[in-house]
Design a protein around this motif. Structure first.
Motif, PDB file in Angstrom:
ATOM      1  N   LYS A   3       0.815  -1.213   0.000  1.00 26.65           N
ATOM      2  CA  LYS A   3       0.000   0.000   0.000  1.00 26.65           C
ATOM      3  C   LYS A   3       0.847   1.262   0.000  1.00 26.65           C
ATOM      4  O   LYS A   3       0.475   2.282  -0.605  1.00 26.65           O
ATOM      5  CB  LYS A   3      -0.970   0.006   1.179  1.00 26.65           C
ATOM      6  N   TRP A   4       2.020   1.232   0.678  1.00 25.81           N
ATOM      7  CA  TRP A   4       2.864   2.427   0.697  1.00 25.81           C
ATOM      8  C   TRP A   4       3.567   2.629  -0.641  1.00 25.81           C
ATOM      9  O   TRP A   4       3.821   3.758  -1.038  1.00 25.81           O
ATOM     10  CB  TRP A   4       3.867   2.377   1.850  1.00 25.81           C
ATOM     11  N   GLU A   5       3.838   1.536  -1.349  1.00 25.61           N
ATOM     12  CA  GLU A   5       4.370   1.669  -2.707  1.00 25.61           C
ATOM     13  C   GLU A   5       3.307   2.231  -3.637  1.00 25.61           C
ATOM     14  O   GLU A   5       3.595   3.064  -4.507  1.00 25.61           O
ATOM     15  CB  GLU A   5       4.849   0.317  -3.222  1.00 25.61           C
ATOM     16  N   ALA A   6       2.074   1.777  -3.456  1.00 27.71           N
ATOM     17  CA  ALA A   6       0.973   2.255  -4.294  1.00 27.71           C
ATOM     18  C   ALA A   6       0.751   3.756  -4.110  1.00 27.71           C
ATOM     19  O   ALA A   6       0.409   4.462  -5.071  1.00 27.71           O
ATOM     20  CB  ALA A   6      -0.306   1.492  -3.965  1.00 27.71           C
ATOM     21  N   LYS A  22      11.902   1.957  -6.880  1.00 20.68           N
ATOM     22  CA  LYS A  22      11.884   0.642  -6.214  1.00 20.68           C
ATOM     23  C   LYS A  22      13.315   0.101  -6.082  1.00 20.68           C
ATOM     24  O   LYS A  22      13.700  -0.434  -5.027  1.00 20.68           O
ATOM     25  CB  LYS A  22      11.025  -0.326  -7.021  1.00 20.68           C
ATOM     26  N   LYS A  23      14.103   0.234  -7.120  1.00 23.58           N
ATOM     27  CA  LYS A  23      15.493  -0.226  -7.068  1.00 23.58           C
ATOM     28  C   LYS A  23      16.283   0.589  -6.048  1.00 23.58           C
ATOM     29  O   LYS A  23      17.120   0.040  -5.304  1.00 23.58           O
ATOM     30  CB  LYS A  23      16.132  -0.127  -8.454  1.00 23.58           C
ATOM     31  N   TYR A  24      16.027   1.887  -5.984  1.00 18.92           N
ATOM     32  CA  TYR A  24      16.666   2.763  -4.995  1.00 18.92           C
ATOM     33  C   TYR A  24      16.322   2.318  -3.576  1.00 18.92           C
ATOM     34  O   TYR A  24      17.205   2.201  -2.720  1.00 18.92           O
ATOM     35  CB  TYR A  24      16.217   4.196  -5.269  1.00 18.92           C
ATOM     36  N   VAL A  25      15.047   2.036  -3.321  1.00 21.43           N
ATOM     37  CA  VAL A  25      14.631   1.565  -1.994  1.00 21.43           C
ATOM     38  C   VAL A  25      15.305   0.241  -1.664  1.00 21.43           C
ATOM     39  O   VAL A  25      15.781   0.030  -0.534  1.00 21.43           O
ATOM     40  CB  VAL A  25      13.099   1.432  -1.906  1.00 21.43           C
ATOM     41  N   GLY A  49      10.224   8.890   3.526  1.00 21.94           N
ATOM     42  CA  GLY A  49      11.350   9.206   2.660  1.00 21.94           C
ATOM     43  C   GLY A  49      10.921   9.572   1.257  1.00 21.94           C
ATOM     44  O   GLY A  49      11.025  10.718   0.835  1.00 21.94           O
ATOM     45  N   ILE A  50      10.389   8.601   0.527  1.00 20.32           N
ATOM     46  CA  ILE A  50      10.090   8.800  -0.899  1.00 20.32           C
ATOM     47  C   ILE A  50       8.888   9.722  -1.108  1.00 20.32           C
ATOM     48  O   ILE A  50       9.000  10.769  -1.763  1.00 20.32           O
ATOM     49  CB  ILE A  50       9.827   7.445  -1.597  1.00 20.32           C
ATOM     50  N   TYR A  51       7.750   9.355  -0.554  1.00 20.16           N
ATOM     51  CA  TYR A  51       6.523  10.111  -0.817  1.00 20.16           C
ATOM     52  C   TYR A  51       6.633  11.554  -0.330  1.00 20.16           C
ATOM     53  O   TYR A  51       6.321  12.494  -1.077  1.00 20.16           O
ATOM     54  CB  TYR A  51       5.325   9.423  -0.157  1.00 20.16           C
ATOM     55  N   PHE A  78      17.460  11.840   1.080  1.00 22.39           N
ATOM     56  CA  PHE A  78      16.220  12.593   1.267  1.00 22.39           C
ATOM     57  C   PHE A  78      16.525  14.063   1.589  1.00 22.39           C
ATOM     58  O   PHE A  78      17.414  14.339   2.385  1.00 22.39           O
ATOM     59  CB  PHE A  78      15.393  11.983   2.400  1.00 22.39           C
ATOM     60  N   PRO A  79      15.815  15.022   0.967  1.00 20.38           N
ATOM     61  CA  PRO A  79      14.642  14.845   0.109  1.00 20.38           C
ATOM     62  C   PRO A  79      14.946  14.844  -1.386  1.00 20.38           C
ATOM     63  O   PRO A  79      14.058  14.595  -2.195  1.00 20.38           O
ATOM     64  CB  PRO A  79      13.799  16.082   0.453  1.00 20.38           C
ATOM     65  N   SER A  80      16.181  15.120  -1.781  1.00 22.72           N
ATOM     66  CA  SER A  80      16.418  15.454  -3.185  1.00 22.72           C
ATOM     67  C   SER A  80      16.381  14.268  -4.136  1.00 22.72           C
ATOM     68  O   SER A  80      15.918  14.396  -5.278  1.00 22.72           O
ATOM     69  CB  SER A  80      17.774  16.151  -3.324  1.00 22.72           C
TER      70      SER A  80
END
Length: 229
Positions: A3-6, A22-25, A49-51, A78-80
């Protein structure tokens, strides 16, 4: 897809970008077993982080081609870095990261994701010789606002936009930074509070560089820490 990826996918709406993120995570999770890159678990990497990084910076950065963003002390990126992956075709990114293990990790991400317009500098910002180089400067959770304003002032071009992500103590930080704000003649500093529908307070300090930085700034780090102008 979790759900957090979505939630991130719904924000970026691009499968190629999602796959890079996804590869970065996955690289964060892999390397975090060796080094203390972040205290976030997988869910927090995606959400905090991402969102958050993409959503907050996208509210304040409107890119034209080849504009240059500087991130101060990005840690795991993060955040750039999430925002760069979202806007990769439009921007150049430099990350100034003083910790060697984190700089090595960021260079690994650059290599594995084949990121062409990303530069990692393993230095303290006040030890660089950059002058009026960047169009945007950002930072998140790296140091208090007083220090951030001083060390970054010289690096920004005239009309550079500064975007500093802060939490609930932002107004105390602004009060503590009043002397350096006045010294650098910053007139338009303001705080935007962004609702991300979670249990945290998200504040963004923004202002624009309108004057050249005095020649004796930034001072040496030990002078900045003493806070005597």
């Amino acid at each position: 897809m979790k759900k957090w990826e979505a939630k991130v996918f719904d924000c970026i709406k691009n499968e190629n970008t999602y796959n890079k993120i996804k590869k970065y995570v996955d690289l964060i999770l892999q390397e975090n077993k060796k080094y203390n890159l972040t205290g976030f678990d997988e869910e927090k990497i995606w959400l905090d982080g991402i969102y958050q990084s993409i959503f907050l910076l996208n509210n304040f950065i409107n890119y034209n081609n080849n504009q240059h963003l500087l991130d101060i002390g990005a840690g795991a990126g993060f955040p750039s870095l999430p925002f760069y992956l979202f806007q990769e075709e439009k921007m150049k990114l430099t990350i100034c990261e003083p910790l060697l293990k984190r700089a090595k990790f960021l260079n690994l991400v650059k290599k594995e994701l084949n990121l062409q317009n990303l530069t990692i500098i393993n230095k303290r910002l006040e030890d660089t010789n950059w002058e009026e180089k960047f169009d945007f400067i950002c930072a998140r959770a790296v140091m208090d606002l007083r220090k951030l304003i001083e060390i970054s002032s010289k690096c920004g071009k005239i009309n550079c936009q500064y975007i500093f992500l802060k939490s609930k103590n932002v107004h105390q930080e602004i009060n503590d930074a009043k002397t350096i704000i006045d010294k650098l003649n910053i007139k338009d500093l303001k705080v935007e509070t962004i609702d991300l529908q979670d249990d945290k307070e998200h504040n963004v300090v923004i202002y624009t560089k309108q004057n050249k930085t005095p020649q004796n700034f930034p001072r040496k780090w030990h002078e900045i820490v003493k806070n005597k102008l």
